[in-house]
Design a protein around this motif. Structure first.
Motif, mmCIF file in Angstrom:
data_model
loop_
_atom_site.group_PDB
_atom_site.id
_atom_site.type_symbol
_atom_site.label_atom_id
_atom_site.label_comp_id
_atom_site.label_asym_id
_atom_site.label_seq_id
_atom_site.Cartn_x
_atom_site.Cartn_y
_atom_site.Cartn_z
ATOM 1 N N SER A 34 37.481 -10.743 7.065
ATOM 2 C CA SER A 34 38.803 -11.252 7.435
ATOM 3 C C SER A 34 38.957 -12.635 6.813
ATOM 4 O O SER A 34 37.978 -13.285 6.452
ATOM 5 C CB SER A 34 38.963 -11.325 8.959
ATOM 6 O OG SER A 34 38.037 -12.251 9.500
ATOM 7 N N THR A 73 41.871 -16.233 6.737
ATOM 8 C CA THR A 73 43.027 -16.895 7.333
ATOM 9 C C THR A 73 43.997 -17.296 6.238
ATOM 10 O O THR A 73 43.595 -17.804 5.185
ATOM 11 C CB THR A 73 42.589 -18.146 8.114
ATOM 12 O OG1 THR A 73 41.659 -17.756 9.134
ATOM 13 C CG2 THR A 73 43.780 -18.833 8.768
ATOM 14 N N GLU A 76 45.687 -14.367 10.716
ATOM 15 C CA GLU A 76 44.519 -13.803 10.041
ATOM 16 C C GLU A 76 44.871 -12.467 9.403
ATOM 17 O O GLU A 76 45.790 -11.771 9.821
ATOM 18 C CB GLU A 76 43.361 -13.636 11.023
ATOM 19 C CG GLU A 76 42.697 -14.946 11.402
ATOM 20 C CD GLU A 76 41.340 -14.740 12.047
ATOM 21 O OE1 GLU A 76 41.019 -13.581 12.386
ATOM 22 O OE2 GLU A 76 40.599 -15.729 12.196
#
Length: 298
Positions: free
Chosen positions: A268, A270, A162
């Motif tokens: 955030s 991935t 991440e």
């Protein structure tokens, strides 16, 4: 016409003997004769005159022998090329990468990969996440490393680590203003954003969906095509920008840039490794895929 027939034909021509030609190609004399007979029947003409001088090429045989040698040499080179490919010798591996994986994730593993596979040359084609997927679909690259996942059944995705996306600004601007902006204040400051198709920008706009921020209300002063361009713009004091914390880690450590907190907004995303679904990877691509997953897979 088979490769074995041509191999036997050339061996007999070079040795002027069916027995010695058979020995050279590791078969019996009778089998060698059968190969030559089959070749002559297919072509409809004699290739050898058999007499006291041995097996001598006819004019048709002389015409064929040069071509046969070229065909056999090309086959030998083809075998060697495949062996080099399997053994990862003199191989070019092309991968696609969006900005942050191409700038941070892949370079971190280059030395390790080169030491393991010194005869593999890695070529990285960088672009936004959308263009990397297009490169995969069009078979311009074998692997892709991007900052988001797409709904495309042709592509297999594996989640990597991440990344945190922060709002950053130059330390000079930060010294004259606040280190925290409300969502309303964010809409008033000059903002630099990535182009459409960027995984970073998609993550930012997706995060806005959970707030009252409307992207149409933002004061966007520039749309740039790479994280490096964004970083240089905010270093020069152009304004604020949402950018990967990995990309500006050095500038944050050196105090050139500062992060700005936006209450209620935490972003955030991935990273993903991508490959064409149902397709076998080359040995070099499989090795790089495994190395990336072993290092970055969460």
């Amino acid at each position: 016409m088979t490769l074995k027939q041509l191999e036997v034909f050339v061996a007999v021509a070079e040795t002027r003997s069916f027995s010695r030609g058979a020995d050279k190609t590791c078969i019996t004399q009778s089998t060698a004769s059968q190969h030559i007979q089959g070749l002559e029947e297919e072509l409809g003409i004699r290739l050898f005159d058999r007499g006291r001088g041995g097996a001598l090429l006819t004019e048709a045989g002389k015409l064929l022998v040069g071509r046969a040698r070229k065909i056999l040499a090309e086959c030998d080179e083809s075998r060697s090329a495949v062996r080099r490919f399997v053994g990862m010798e003199d191989v070019v591996l092309r991968v696609g990468a969006s900005n942050t994986p191409g700038t941070c994730l892949i370079p971190a593993l280059l030395d390790q990969f080169h030491k393991r596979y010194p005869r593999v040359r890695l070529e990285v084609l960088q672009g936004d996440s959308t263009s990397v997927i297009e490169q995969l679909v069009n078979e311009e690259v074998e692997l892709g490393f991007i900052g988001g996942r797409f709904n495309d059944e042709r592509i297999h995705f594996e989640a990597l680590g991440e990344d945190t996306i922060v709002c950053a600004v130059s330390s000079d601007i930060a010294a004259k203003s606040k280190h925290s902006l409300s969502q309303a204040e964010l809409c008033k400051v000059p903002l630099i954003v990535r182009e459409q198709g960027s995984g970073t920008q998609k993550a930012v706009y997706d995060a806005f969906a959970g707030t009252w921020i409307n992207k149409e209300s933002l004061r966007i002063v520039a749309v740039l095509g790479s994280s490096e361009a964004i970083k240089r713009a905010i270093l020069n004091g152009t304004g604020y920008a949402f950018i990967s914390s990995m990309v500006i880690a050095e500038e944050l450590n050196h105090g050139q840039l500062t992060t700005v907190r936006i209450p209620g907004l935490n972003i955030s995303r991935t990273f993903y490794a991508a490959r064409r679904d149902g397709r076998e990877l080359s040995p070099a691509a499989a090795a790089f895929w495994d190395l990336m997953l072993s290092r970055w897979k969460r």
